[in-house]
Design a protein around this motif. Structure first.
Motif, PDB file in Angstrom:
ATOM      1  N   SER A  13       7.388  -0.039  -3.441  1.00  0.00           N
ATOM      2  CA  SER A  13       7.148   0.976  -4.467  1.00  0.00           C
ATOM      3  C   SER A  13       7.983   2.229  -4.205  1.00  0.00           C
ATOM      4  O   SER A  13       8.470   2.855  -5.152  1.00  0.00           O
ATOM      5  N   GLU A  44      10.741   3.717  -6.736  1.00  0.00           N
ATOM      6  CA  GLU A  44      10.702   5.129  -7.155  1.00  0.00           C
ATOM      7  C   GLU A  44      12.064   5.794  -6.986  1.00  0.00           C
ATOM      8  O   GLU A  44      12.438   6.670  -7.750  1.00  0.00           O
ATOM      9  N   GLN A  45      12.778   5.389  -5.928  1.00  0.00           N
ATOM     10  CA  GLN A  45      14.077   6.008  -5.630  1.00  0.00           C
ATOM     11  C   GLN A  45      15.215   5.315  -6.391  1.00  0.00           C
ATOM     12  O   GLN A  45      16.382   5.638  -6.174  1.00  0.00           O
ATOM     13  N   LEU A  57      15.742   9.773   3.025  1.00  0.00           N
ATOM     14  CA  LEU A  57      14.681  10.411   2.246  1.00  0.00           C
ATOM     15  C   LEU A  57      13.530   9.436   1.995  1.00  0.00           C
ATOM     16  O   LEU A  57      12.361   9.737   2.226  1.00  0.00           O
ATOM     17  N   VAL A  66      11.493   8.662   5.183  1.00  0.00           N
ATOM     18  CA  VAL A  66      10.490   9.694   5.492  1.00  0.00           C
ATOM     19  C   VAL A  66       9.253   9.478   4.616  1.00  0.00           C
ATOM     20  O   VAL A  66       8.120   9.497   5.093  1.00  0.00           O
ATOM     21  N   SER A  67       9.482   9.228   3.331  1.00  0.00           N
ATOM     22  CA  SER A  67       8.355   8.993   2.412  1.00  0.00           C
ATOM     23  C   SER A  67       7.544   7.775   2.838  1.00  0.00           C
ATOM     24  O   SER A  67       6.311   7.786   2.774  1.00  0.00           O
ATOM     25  N   ILE A  91       5.359   8.549   5.955  1.00  0.00           N
ATOM     26  CA  ILE A  91       4.206   9.382   5.571  1.00  0.00           C
ATOM     27  C   ILE A  91       3.174   8.542   4.806  1.00  0.00           C
ATOM     28  O   ILE A  91       1.979   8.633   5.045  1.00  0.00           O
ATOM     29  N   GLU A 145       1.216   6.378   7.215  1.00  0.00           N
ATOM     30  CA  GLU A 145       0.207   7.186   7.921  1.00  0.00           C
ATOM     31  C   GLU A 145      -1.010   7.424   7.028  1.00  0.00           C
ATOM     32  O   GLU A 145      -2.154   7.242   7.440  1.00  0.00           O
ATOM     33  N   GLN A 146      -0.734   7.829   5.778  1.00  0.00           N
ATOM     34  CA  GLN A 146      -1.847   8.132   4.866  1.00  0.00           C
ATOM     35  C   GLN A 146      -2.630   6.887   4.503  1.00  0.00           C
ATOM     36  O   GLN A 146      -3.858   6.908   4.423  1.00  0.00           O
ATOM     37  N   GLU A 203      -4.944   5.929   7.293  1.00  0.00           N
ATOM     38  CA  GLU A 203      -6.104   6.827   7.335  1.00  0.00           C
ATOM     39  C   GLU A 203      -7.116   6.444   6.249  1.00  0.00           C
ATOM     40  O   GLU A 203      -8.317   6.400   6.499  1.00  0.00           O
ATOM     41  N   ARG A 250      -6.720   8.498  12.047  1.00  0.00           N
ATOM     42  CA  ARG A 250      -5.472   9.243  11.867  1.00  0.00           C
ATOM     43  C   ARG A 250      -4.449   8.829  12.905  1.00  0.00           C
ATOM     44  O   ARG A 250      -4.693   8.981  14.096  1.00  0.00           O
ATOM     45  N   GLU A 290      -0.280   8.983  14.132  1.00  0.00           N
ATOM     46  CA  GLU A 290       0.993   9.689  13.941  1.00  0.00           C
ATOM     47  C   GLU A 290       2.069   8.690  14.311  1.00  0.00           C
ATOM     48  O   GLU A 290       2.265   8.399  15.492  1.00  0.00           O
TER      49      GLU A 290
END
Lengths: 101, 233
Positions: A15, A19-20, A44, A47-48, A51, A54-55, A58, A64, A66
């Motif tokens: 996804s 998006e990119q 870019l 990095v997305s 993240i 990670e989310q 969670e 959580r 890292e």
């Protein structure tokens, strides 16, 4: 644990790539290269993805983690190399966090 | 997802933080504020979360709550800060660490967590706080000035890192404003500081809000990594 994370990471990578505006017509699996030569994502999007993983962890596990820490970036064999290596690294961090309570 | 713009402001119990929280709540933003202690004021559009900006776990809890309750984050204003007015030779190391932790560490933690949140929407505005004491190289505030100089560097580097995500990050540098932060400073020191400004008066919370408004505007999409100092410093 890695096997549990793999489908989620594949879908998230797909996804984010879409998006990119990145072509994701090929099948994504364990050995799909995420970045570098022949890699699926640009920096870019990578990095997305990190993240979002990670989310997602969670939200799913209530833990959580890292996976974007110094250790991750300094390893000779980057854990972001392929979808499989990212899943393995995320699983390892998740299990370490769970064990630590 | 809420239709209301969500604005997160640190250090909202009093002073400039409280003013900005009420300012944006009055404009219809959903404002989420934080401080270690509860505020003695409230507003229909304001939600308070008790959090220490230097505690990573508490900061992450706060963002988890914003994500769950509001599902979006448009603006972050890193207002929380502490000062230390002292000659460097008389400043305890513990004070230096406390000032750096709050001013630089707190700004870093909130900016990082906010940008993680905002990058999904490819939109965000972050406003940091520096001070005119940085360009004025104000003596008697070495730890404070150094921490704010670090905030300026953080702002400029993050501006380049976050540009691709549609997130801008800028800083405002107020002159002395009648708040608790300057109440302890001798009157003659404030007077000599004001003498070094182009426009010679104390600042007001309205002056700060005006620059903040500019940085937060959707039309300010092409403004990032910038410092705006009040009073013509």
């Amino acid at each position: 644990m890695k096997d549990q994370l793999l489908p989620f990471i594949v879908e998230t990578a797909r996804s984010i790539a879409e998006e990119q505006g990145i072509d994701v017509s090929k099948e994504l699996n364990d050995s799909t290269r995420l970045f570098g030569e022949g890699g699926l994502l640009d920096s870019l999007a990578l990095v997305s993805l990190v993240i979002a993983v990670e989310q997602g962890i969670e939200e799913r596990f209530g833990v959580r983690v890292e996976i974007a820490d110094d250790k991750a970036l300094s390893q000779k064999n980057s854990p972001y190399r392929t979808i499989g290596s990212l899943a393995a690294y995320a699983a390892q961090e998740l299990e370490a966090k769970k064990a630590a309570g | 997802m809420s239709e209301q713009r969500v604005t997160l402001i640190t250090g909202t119990r009093k002073g400039i933080g409280r003013f900005l929280a009420e300012h944006y709540a009055a404009q219809g933003h959903r404002v989420v504020g934080c401080s270690r202690q509860a505020p003695d004021w409230e507003h229909a559009n304001y939600t308070h979360v008790a959090a220490d900006v230097t505690d990573e776990g508490q900061v992450k809890d706060l963002f988890a709550r914003v994500r769950k309750d509001f599902g979006r984050l448009d603006h972050l204003i890193n207002n929380a800060g502490i000062a230390s007015m002292n000659h460097s030779l008389l400043t305890p190391y513990a004070t230096v660490r406390r000032v750096m932790d709050t001013n630089l560490g707190g700004t870093f933690l909130f900016s990082r967590e906010a940008a993680k949140f905002m990058q999904r929407a490819k939109y965000g505005r972050i406003v940091n706080f520096t001070t005119v004491a940085v360009p004025l190289k104000l003596e008697g505030e070495a730890a404070y000035v150094a921490s704010k100089a670090a905030v300026q560097s953080l702002t400029q580097v993050m501006a380049r890192e976050l540009a691709q995500f549609g997130i801008t990050i800028n800083a405002i540098g107020p002159v002395p404003i009648e708040t608790d932060l300057i109440r302890a400073i001798p009157k003659d020191k404030i007077a000599s500081l004001i003498e070094r400004q182009a426009i010679k008066r104390l600042g007001t919370c309205e002056d700060v809000a005006n620059v903040c408004d500019f940085f937060l505007k959707p039309e300010s999409a092409f403004v990032t990594g910038q410092m705006i100092f009040l009073g013509g410093v």
